[in-house]
Design a protein around this motif. Structure first.
Motif, PDB file in Angstrom:
ATOM      1  N   ALA A 146       0.904  -1.416   0.284  1.00 18.62           N
ATOM      2  CA  ALA A 146      -0.065  -0.182  -0.045  1.00 18.62           C
ATOM      3  C   ALA A 146       1.354   1.171   0.206  1.00 18.62           C
ATOM      4  N   ASP A 147       0.455   2.242  -1.048  1.00 15.77           N
ATOM      5  CA  ASP A 147       1.684   3.583  -0.974  1.00 15.77           C
ATOM      6  C   ASP A 147       2.849   2.999  -1.467  1.00 15.77           C
ATOM      7  N   GLY A 148       3.693   2.007  -2.047  1.00 15.71           N
ATOM      8  CA  GLY A 148       4.259   1.400  -2.330  1.00 15.71           C
ATOM      9  C   GLY A 148       5.185   0.703  -0.906  1.00 15.71           C
ATOM     10  N   ALA A 149       4.583   0.204  -0.136  1.00 17.38           N
ATOM     11  CA  ALA A 149       5.351   0.058   1.016  1.00 17.38           C
ATOM     12  C   ALA A 149       4.740  -1.348   1.511  1.00 17.38           C
TER      13      ALA A 149
END
Length: 242
Positions: free
Chosen positions: A156-159
């Motif tokens: 989520a959001d790159g994490a």
């Protein structure tokens, strides 16, 4: 450490739970294992062959959607009904074949050789199709209704983040957690295909109006597309039906 299973053992122990067949008695799954893959070193001719499949899939989607609104394409409409049956809203979380078919006229996503090949076959045969690194599985594959407590490894959001399915949601899973949510909507990060994948599992999900012959033909097309992605690719498959 996860138990190492041969392709034959893995397929023999994989299953679809009875409550999934109760939801959709017409459901079938073709599981296909490809061993001996070496996609990172595929020769230019084979890469060009995959590019040709992608182009053909994009043109096929244009033809399909020029004739029929996407939500009325028979195979897509059937999956929309299946999603509603376990409480998912298909306009928000689209089944994989609908998502790809919608996107294909403007160009399919290019990820890696293995993923590009199976995405093309999915659109050409109008069947949801997922691919994963089988060596990253913990135990065999199982299609089940979720309790809501299973772990789903995503981002989520790159994490990296761990999410959980909704209770009753249809999920593919192994002994560690969810490998694909909402039947064929989103796969986990843990088992993702890469150019370093040498043994891959492919799952072809089928509902009516697809026939067994249609499903097997899609499997044959996938096996053909994979045949040149290694010096000695071996294919093992099993059809699961109620």
């Amino acid at each position: 450490m996860p138990e190492a299973l041969s392709a034959a053992e893995f397929l023999a122990r994989s299953r679809v739970d009875a409550d999934v067949f109760a939801l959709r008695p017409d459901y079938r799954a073709l599981l296909l294992v490809a061993e001996g893959l070496d996609p990172a070193t595929a020769d230019p001719a084979q890469r060009a062959r995959v590019d040709g499949l992608v182009a053909a899939a994009e043109e096929h989607a244009r033809t399909v959607l020029e004739a029929t609104p996407v939500d009325q394409v028979p195979h897509i409409a059937s999956w929309r009904d299946a999603y509603r049956a376990f409480g998912s809203k298909p306009q928000r979380t689209r089944n994989s074949v609908e998502a790809l078919t919608r996107r294909a006229p403007g160009g399919l996503p290019r990820v890696n050789t293995l993923t590009d090949a199976y995405n093309a076959i999915s659109v050409l045969h109008q069947i949801p199709l997922g691919g994963e690194d089988m060596t990253r599985y913990d135990g065999p594959a199982r299609l089940a209704r979720a309790t809501g407590e299973e772990d789903f490894d995503t981002a989520a959001d790159g994490a990296p983040v761990i999410e959980h399915p909704e209770p009753g949601e249809v999920i593919w899973r192994d002994d560690r957690g969810v490998t694909c949510r909402r039947w064929n909507w989103r796969q986990c990060r843990r088992t993702a295909l890469t150019d370093q994948t040498h043994t891959a599992l492919f799952i072809l999900d089928a509902l009516a109006p697809l026939t067994d012959a249609d499903v097997l033909a899609a499997g044959d097309a996938l096996a053909s597309a994979l045949s040149g992605l290694g010096p000695d690719v071996q294919i093992t498959r099993r059809l699961l039906a109620g």
